[in-house]
Scaffold this motif. Sequence first.
Motif, PDB file in Angstrom:
ATOM      1  N   GLN A  90       8.837   5.453 -12.653  1.00  0.00           N
ATOM      2  CA  GLN A  90       9.129   4.155 -12.686  1.00  0.00           C
ATOM      3  C   GLN A  90      10.461   3.765 -13.366  1.00  0.00           C
ATOM      4  O   GLN A  90      11.365   3.080 -12.629  1.00  0.00           O
ATOM      5  CB  GLN A  90       8.139   3.340 -13.748  1.00  0.00           C
ATOM      6  N   TYR A  91      11.117   4.629 -14.200  1.00  0.00           N
ATOM      7  CA  TYR A  91      12.263   4.593 -14.706  1.00  0.00           C
ATOM      8  C   TYR A  91      13.431   4.954 -13.444  1.00  0.00           C
ATOM      9  O   TYR A  91      14.532   4.054 -13.382  1.00  0.00           O
ATOM     10  CB  TYR A  91      12.577   5.650 -15.787  1.00  0.00           C
ATOM     11  N   TRP A  92      13.296   5.727 -12.874  1.00  0.00           N
ATOM     12  CA  TRP A  92      14.070   6.259 -11.905  1.00  0.00           C
ATOM     13  C   TRP A  92      14.174   5.174 -10.476  1.00  0.00           C
ATOM     14  O   TRP A  92      15.046   5.117  -9.972  1.00  0.00           O
ATOM     15  CB  TRP A  92      13.930   7.755 -11.381  1.00  0.00           C
ATOM     16  N   ASN A  93      12.852   4.864 -10.450  1.00  0.00           N
ATOM     17  CA  ASN A  93      12.757   4.027  -9.302  1.00  0.00           C
ATOM     18  C   ASN A  93      13.684   2.368  -9.866  1.00  0.00           C
ATOM     19  O   ASN A  93      14.471   2.147  -8.796  1.00  0.00           O
ATOM     20  CB  ASN A  93      11.435   3.560  -9.024  1.00  0.00           C
ATOM     21  N   ASP A  94      13.244   2.206 -10.994  1.00  0.00           N
ATOM     22  CA  ASP A  94      14.043   1.088 -11.376  1.00  0.00           C
ATOM     23  C   ASP A  94      15.610   1.198 -11.449  1.00  0.00           C
ATOM     24  O   ASP A  94      16.471   0.324 -11.044  1.00  0.00           O
ATOM     25  CB  ASP A  94      13.811   0.716 -12.753  1.00  0.00           C
ATOM     26  N   TRP A  95      16.003   2.280 -12.015  1.00  0.00           N
ATOM     27  CA  TRP A  95      17.377   2.526 -11.830  1.00  0.00           C
ATOM     28  C   TRP A  95      18.078   2.687 -10.604  1.00  0.00           C
ATOM     29  O   TRP A  95      19.043   2.033 -10.301  1.00  0.00           O
ATOM     30  CB  TRP A  95      17.498   3.943 -12.758  1.00  0.00           C
TER      31      TRP A  95
END
Length: 221
Positions: A80-85
Amino acid sequence: MNDDLALLGLLQLVSPALPIGAFAWSQGLESAFELGWVEDANDLTSWLEGVLNDGLARCELPVLARMRQAWAEQDQDRLQYWNDWLLASRETAELYDEDIRLGAALQRLLKSLSLAPTDGPTPPSYVGLFAWTADQRHISTRPMLLGFAWAWLENQLAVACKALPLGHTAAQQIIEQLRPSLTQAVDLALSLPDDQLGPMLPGLALGSAQHETQYSRLFRS
């Protein structure tokens, strides 16, 4: 046999025939033609090399590698972190919309193949689902990155062949010139720490923003 199946899975994933609608997007390139920034094959080669070195190598490719590892480890928080980033790095509405729409199209295709993930980041990005599919098909990280970069280059040249115009022989000559750049971009992507990631493409962002109100256009971005 496993290596053969992984290779075939990669070829399927990067094929221009994959029915996800990637042909409809130019990623700002159509605006570069309209604005006179790219007028011939030499200009196009320079533009593509710049986007590859300052964009894909510092954004999509390293994030793709990180998301593939996160899928393998089932690390939902990291996914989720890298998707959001990644989505936050999209500097225009069109670039954001492209990632979301291609992701949704790839998700529908994966469902029809009984390959879709049962969980994962939301909204699902194209890069995230590409990484998922690579993990499921046992495609290792470096070939995955090369395949992603290759698909991007082929799509950009397809745009040029329709809109510049660019002949197919000239397109193959550009591919021949840029093949070493693809491997160098993957090398860079695999070497960057988290705090050095991020695209540096002000020209592409301006072109994409201009495209939103371009009077006559063939592509959605």
